[in-house]
Enzyme design. Structure first.
Site, PDB file in Angstrom:
ATOM      1  N   TYR A   1       0.866  -1.189   0.000  1.00 41.90           N
ATOM      2  CA  TYR A   1       0.000   0.000   0.000  1.00 41.90           C
ATOM      3  C   TYR A   1       0.900   1.236   0.000  1.00 41.90           C
ATOM      4  O   TYR A   1       1.518   1.582   1.017  1.00 41.90           O
ATOM      5  CB  TYR A   1      -0.899   0.038   1.234  1.00 41.90           C
ATOM      6  CG  TYR A   1      -2.003  -1.025   1.280  1.00 41.90           C
ATOM      7  CD1 TYR A   1      -2.343  -1.785   0.169  1.00 41.90           C
ATOM      8  CD2 TYR A   1      -2.722  -1.234   2.464  1.00 41.90           C
ATOM      9  CE1 TYR A   1      -3.357  -2.739   0.231  1.00 41.90           C
ATOM     10  CE2 TYR A   1      -3.740  -2.176   2.520  1.00 41.90           C
ATOM     11  CZ  TYR A   1      -4.049  -2.925   1.401  1.00 41.90           C
ATOM     12  OH  TYR A   1      -5.063  -3.863   1.478  1.00 41.90           O
TER      13      TYR A   1
ATOM     14  N   LEU B   1     -18.087  -0.540   2.146  1.00 43.63           N
ATOM     15  CA  LEU B   1     -18.832   0.538   1.470  1.00 43.63           C
ATOM     16  C   LEU B   1     -18.698   0.406  -0.047  1.00 43.63           C
ATOM     17  O   LEU B   1     -18.965   1.375  -0.772  1.00 43.63           O
ATOM     18  CB  LEU B   1     -18.308   1.910   1.913  1.00 43.63           C
ATOM     19  CG  LEU B   1     -18.502   2.266   3.386  1.00 43.63           C
ATOM     20  CD1 LEU B   1     -18.000   3.687   3.658  1.00 43.63           C
ATOM     21  CD2 LEU B   1     -19.973   2.148   3.787  1.00 43.63           C
TER      22      LEU B   1
ATOM     23  N   ARG C   1     -16.045   0.428  -1.736  1.00 44.58           N
ATOM     24  CA  ARG C   1     -15.053   1.448  -2.124  1.00 44.58           C
ATOM     25  C   ARG C   1     -15.666   2.846  -2.180  1.00 44.58           C
ATOM     26  O   ARG C   1     -15.335   3.653  -3.043  1.00 44.58           O
ATOM     27  CB  ARG C   1     -14.460   1.104  -3.480  1.00 44.58           C
ATOM     28  CG  ARG C   1     -14.195  -0.386  -3.693  1.00 44.58           C
ATOM     29  CD  ARG C   1     -12.870  -0.699  -3.383  1.00 44.58           C
ATOM     30  NE  ARG C   1     -12.433  -2.059  -3.677  1.00 44.58           N
ATOM     31  CZ  ARG C   1     -11.174  -2.377  -3.648  1.00 44.58           C
ATOM     32  NH1 ARG C   1     -10.276  -1.492  -3.384  1.00 44.58           N
ATOM     33  NH2 ARG C   1     -10.805  -3.616  -3.857  1.00 44.58           N
ATOM     34  N   GLY C   2     -16.593   3.085  -1.268  1.00 44.35           N
ATOM     35  CA  GLY C   2     -17.195   4.423  -1.174  1.00 44.35           C
ATOM     36  C   GLY C   2     -18.520   4.546  -1.910  1.00 44.35           C
ATOM     37  O   GLY C   2     -19.299   5.456  -1.647  1.00 44.35           O
TER      38      GLY C   2
HETATM   39  N1  LIG Z   1      -7.580  -7.989   0.978  1.00 50.95           N
HETATM   40  C1  LIG Z   1      -7.732  -7.195  -0.047  1.00 50.95           C
HETATM   41  O1  LIG Z   1      -7.566  -7.594  -1.197  1.00 50.95           O
HETATM   42  C2  LIG Z   1      -8.136  -5.763   0.174  1.00 50.95           C
HETATM   43  C3  LIG Z   1      -8.496  -4.989  -0.934  1.00 50.95           C
HETATM   44  C4  LIG Z   1      -8.874  -3.684  -0.702  1.00 50.95           C
HETATM   45  C5  LIG Z   1      -8.910  -3.169   0.589  1.00 50.95           C
HETATM   46  N2  LIG Z   1      -8.538  -3.940   1.640  1.00 50.95           N
HETATM   47  C6  LIG Z   1      -8.536  -3.398   3.015  1.00 50.95           C
HETATM   48  O2  LIG Z   1      -9.850  -3.066   3.398  1.00 50.95           O
HETATM   49  C7  LIG Z   1      -9.924  -1.735   3.878  1.00 50.95           C
HETATM   50  C8  LIG Z   1     -11.302  -1.153   3.609  1.00 50.95           C
HETATM   51  O3  LIG Z   1     -11.649  -1.233   2.250  1.00 50.95           O
HETATM   52  P1  LIG Z   1     -11.583   0.002   1.265  1.00 50.95           P
HETATM   53  O4  LIG Z   1     -10.955   1.153   1.968  1.00 50.95           O
HETATM   54  O5  LIG Z   1     -10.953  -0.468   0.024  1.00 50.95           O
HETATM   55  O6  LIG Z   1     -13.082   0.273   0.872  1.00 50.95           O
HETATM   56  P2  LIG Z   1     -14.352   0.881   1.647  1.00 50.95           P
HETATM   57  O7  LIG Z   1     -14.157   0.816   3.103  1.00 50.95           O
HETATM   58  O8  LIG Z   1     -15.542   0.249   1.050  1.00 50.95           O
HETATM   59  O9  LIG Z   1     -14.366   2.396   1.122  1.00 50.95           O
HETATM   60  C9  LIG Z   1     -13.335   3.280   1.360  1.00 50.95           C
HETATM   61  C10 LIG Z   1     -13.655   4.576   0.612  1.00 50.95           C
HETATM   62  O10 LIG Z   1     -14.850   5.153   1.126  1.00 50.95           O
HETATM   63  C11 LIG Z   1     -14.603   6.468   1.607  1.00 50.95           C
HETATM   64  N3  LIG Z   1     -15.434   6.660   2.803  1.00 50.95           N
HETATM   65  C12 LIG Z   1     -15.328   6.042   4.001  1.00 50.95           C
HETATM   66  N4  LIG Z   1     -16.304   6.467   4.841  1.00 50.95           N
HETATM   67  C13 LIG Z   1     -17.051   7.356   4.145  1.00 50.95           C
HETATM   68  C14 LIG Z   1     -18.199   8.135   4.472  1.00 50.95           C
HETATM   69  N5  LIG Z   1     -18.780   8.042   5.664  1.00 50.95           N
HETATM   70  N6  LIG Z   1     -18.703   8.971   3.517  1.00 50.95           N
HETATM   71  C15 LIG Z   1     -18.124   9.053   2.291  1.00 50.95           C
HETATM   72  N7  LIG Z   1     -17.040   8.331   1.921  1.00 50.95           N
HETATM   73  C16 LIG Z   1     -16.508   7.494   2.848  1.00 50.95           C
HETATM   74  C17 LIG Z   1     -13.111   6.521   1.867  1.00 50.95           C
HETATM   75  O11 LIG Z   1     -12.617   7.829   1.668  1.00 50.95           O
HETATM   76  P3  LIG Z   1     -11.942   8.716   2.853  1.00 50.95           P
HETATM   77  O12 LIG Z   1     -10.643   8.094   3.181  1.00 50.95           O
HETATM   78  O13 LIG Z   1     -11.809  10.036   2.161  1.00 50.95           O
HETATM   79  O14 LIG Z   1     -12.925   8.709   3.970  1.00 50.95           O
HETATM   80  C18 LIG Z   1     -12.565   5.598   0.766  1.00 50.95           C
HETATM   81  O15 LIG Z   1     -12.442   6.295  -0.452  1.00 50.95           O
HETATM   82  C19 LIG Z   1      -8.761  -1.036   3.154  1.00 50.95           C
HETATM   83  O16 LIG Z   1      -8.370   0.138   3.818  1.00 50.95           O
HETATM   84  C20 LIG Z   1      -7.710  -2.117   3.179  1.00 50.95           C
HETATM   85  O17 LIG Z   1      -7.052  -2.123   4.439  1.00 50.95           O
HETATM   86  C21 LIG Z   1      -8.178  -5.233   1.441  1.00 50.95           C
END
Ligand SMILES: NC(=O)c1ccc[n+]([C@@H]2O[C@H](COP(=O)([O-])OP(=O)(O)OC[C@H]3O[C@@H](n4cnc5c(N)ncnc54)[C@H](OP(=O)(O)O)[C@@H]3O)[C@@H](O)[C@H]2O)c1
Length: 332
Positions: free
Chosen positions: A62, A211, A213-214
């Site tokens: 990352y 979420l 990815r938002g």
């Molecule tokens: N194992 C895997 O293959 C894999 C793949 C992807 C991710 N992950 C892990 O899973 C974690 C979570 O998944 P993710 O971050 O990809 O996706 P997510 O949690 O579905 O969405 C994250 C996105 O949503 C935004 N967000 C969060 N809260 C919000 C709200 N209340 N209102 C509006 N926008 C909001 C964030 O932006 P802001 O930062 O601007 O709030 C970011 O752009 C990652 O951080 C990573 O550690 C693992």
């Protein structure tokens, strides 16, 4: 300290908070180097700890080490309060291009030595290959992690985006504590074969992308920053995004009826799927962390759950969750 629920990670495993902080977006994928705010990211990690979150999720790739360096800064002087989950194996060039995976035993031993240096710690709580590699028997990869566990460099074994067969084979070599996989109202693939398997074996599910990815926050309307992962993701193509946002409008109506936000409902839905699920909150900002943590106070009625399932039925969300080259390495 907040009042977040604690769960066991894996049957009889360590106690961790039922919500974890996903740190990926602090370094990568949802913007670019110019949109990073390290100070706010570290403040968000500290706010999460203060609120009772103990589980922090990262990957050595990352931001090509940037995310681990952020965590190093955040955990300084309080390492023991953090349960740190690290993924390894993805190979990337200096400009972020994905070059493949390396999960050979010698690569495992190599990756961890760099991660330990970057994190400024002498152990990692949960260590996991980011993707299985069909060319490398999973027994070899987890065998190397098992040796690291014996040496005290790793506490627990995890997997990420692995299918039923890989989970079973790995679990025979060393007990798997958790499987990380995308799981949300919009991505239900884990329900088919993965959850029944992890439940049978007593493995926890770490739900990422809760979420989508938002998307489920209702704030993505296009105009993504250059280099943003979502600008290559079929789910966010102009045509699909317009249609997917119509579903999010329906989610908003349910949220409005409960005085909540769509993000809170989406996170509460994942968390409500079982005691064996740890829900990752992916955010780089304190305001959103605070908003999202209110999901812990939301109870969904049977009627609301039924309606959510109706809106997000199997074929409702348009577009795969990864571009085709990424789909080749995840559970589908
Ligand atoms: N194992 C895997 O293959 C894999 C793949 C992807 C991710 N992950 C892990 O899973 C974690 C979570 O998944 P993710 O971050 O990809 O996706 P997510 O949690 O579905 O969405 C994250 C996105 O949503 C935004 N967000 C969060 N809260 C919000 C709200 N209340 N209102 C509006 N926008 C909001 C964030 O932006 P802001 O930062 O601007 O709030 C970011 O752009 C990652 O951080 C990573 O550690 C693992």
């Amino acid at each position: 300290m907040g009042n977040l629920k604690q769960i066991n990670l894996g049957k009889g495993g360590p106690l961790v908070s039922s919500f974890g902080l996903g740190c990926m977006g602090m370094s990568d994928f949802y913007g670019n180097k110019d949109t990073r705010d390290d100070k706010e990211s570290i403040a968000t990690i500290h706010a999460a700890l203060e609120a009772g979150i103990s589980f922090f999720n990262t990957g050595d790739f990352y931001g090509m080490g940037h995310n681990e360096l952020l965590l190093r800064e955040a955990i300084k002087g309080k390492r023991e309060k953090f349960f740190i989950s690290v993924k390894f194996g993805a190979l990337r060039s200096h400009n972020g291009q994905f070059l493949g995976y390396d999960v050979r035993p010698q690569a495992v031993k190599n990756f961890i030595s760099y991660s330990l240096q970057r994190l400024g710690t002498d152990y990692i709580d949960l260590y996991q290959p980011s993707r299985p590699d069909p060319e490398v028997p999973v027994e070899d990869t987890v065998g190397a992690i098992s040796e690291l566990i014996q040496e005290g460099k790793v506490r627990y074994l995890g997997l990420s985006e692995s299918g039923e067969e890989v989970i079973r084979r790995a679990h025979k070599v060393h007990p798997v504590s958790a499987l990380e996989i995308e799981y949300s109202l919009a991505t239900r693939v884990a329900e088919k074969k993965i959850l029944p398997t992890t439940r049978e074996l007593g493995i926890s599910l770490v739900a990422y992308g809760a979420l989508s990815r938002g998307l489920l926050s209702g704030t993505i309307t296009g105009n993504l920053a250059a280099g943003d992962f979502r600008s290559f993701s079929p789910r966010f193509s102009n045509e699909n995004l317009t249609k997917n946002n119509l579903l999010v409008e329906e989610l908003k109506k349910i949220a409005d009826g409960k005085g909540a936000t769509p993000s809170q409902i989406a996170l509460a839905w994942v968390a409500n799927q079982g005691e064996d699920i740890l829900t990752l909150i992916g955010t780089s900002k304190r305001t959103r962390l605070a908003e999202n943590l209110k999901a812990t106070e939301i109870l969904l009625s049977d009627e609301e759950k039924f309606r959510l399932n109706e809106i997000f039925h199997e074929n409702a969300v348009l577009g795969e969750r990864y571009p085709s080259q990424g789909m080749a390495h995840v559970v589908s």
